[in-house]
Design an enzyme around this catalytic site. Structure first.
Site, PDB file in Angstrom:
ATOM      1  N   CYS A  43      -8.393  35.755 -20.854  1.00 41.76           N
ATOM      2  CA  CYS A  43      -9.551  35.736 -21.759  1.00 41.76           C
ATOM      3  C   CYS A  43     -10.351  35.011 -20.626  1.00 41.76           C
ATOM      4  CB  CYS A  43      -9.698  34.500 -22.482  1.00 41.76           C
ATOM      5  SG  CYS A  43     -10.990  34.079 -23.932  1.00 41.76           S
ATOM      6  N   SER A  44     -11.562  35.241 -19.676  1.00 38.65           N
ATOM      7  CA  SER A  44     -12.637  35.608 -19.544  1.00 38.65           C
ATOM      8  C   SER A  44     -13.876  34.296 -19.262  1.00 38.65           C
ATOM      9  CB  SER A  44     -13.330  37.113 -19.780  1.00 38.65           C
ATOM     10  OG  SER A  44     -13.178  38.108 -19.048  1.00 38.65           O
TER      11      SER A  44
END
Length: 190
Positions: A43-44
């Site tokens: 998840c960035s």
């Protein structure tokens, strides 16, 4: 016209990152870095996602493609920005993450957004092209022509390429202009 600090901030407030993380990672949601979500994917980093959304300048009612939707967080953020008059299609290559992201997205109450499994050997989701905006959350070695081809005229594509965040703009005549906006690291685009 940019997405504006209020619209992007409102999207982040409406779609908290913690809701899109595996249970064991939710306590780390405020960490400003990538977080593992399984299957070699992340998840960035929130600051990176914010920068990408500001470059993309999503407006209400637009058709948007989210390549590498992962946990569903970026798809939900994009859906918030388009509103119910828009359409967002997220595509993900990892089958378990398609289910994971779709489950989380379903809880947002944004039925105008969905996550679909990526088609083997096909980049993006050409069946519903063109898109007003395309967000790619995986790093490419070179700018994929397939992504530019799926972009409407006018349209905007934000994609990490060879370590650089690129903004690709297609004007109403179909002419393409590309600009670099900082150095970033992403999982590879497959």
């Amino acid at each position: 016209m940019d997405a504006g600090p209020d619209r992007v901030a409102a999207a982040f407030a409406a779609c908290p990152r913690a809701r899109f993380l595996p249970a064991g990672q939710q306590r780390r949601a405020d960490f400003d870095g990538p977080i593992q979500i399984g299957h070699g994917q992340t998840c960035s980093q929130p600051r990176t996602v914010e920068a990408m959304l500001r470059l993309l300048e999503v407006r209400p009612g637009q058709r948007v493609l989210d390549v590498g939707s992962g946990s569903g967080w970026t798809t939900a953020l994009l859906a918030h920005l388009t509103g119910p008059a828009g359409t967002v299609v997220g595509v993900e290559i990892e089958p378990e993450l398609v289910r994971f992201g779709a489950d989380h997205l379903a809880r947002t109450g944004q039925p105008w957004a969905r996550i679909a499994p990526a088609v083997e050997g096909v980049l993006g989701w050409p069946a519903q092209a063109p898109y007003d905006a395309i967000l790619v959350s995986a790093g490419a070695r070179a700018l994929p022509a397939e992504m530019v081809d799926q972009l409407a005229a006018p349209g905007r594509l934000v994609i990490p390429v060879a370590g650089w965040m690129l903004l690709v703009e297609k004007d109403t005549a179909g002419e393409v202009r590309t600009g670099r906006h900082g150095s970033y690291r992403f999982v590879p685009l497959r």
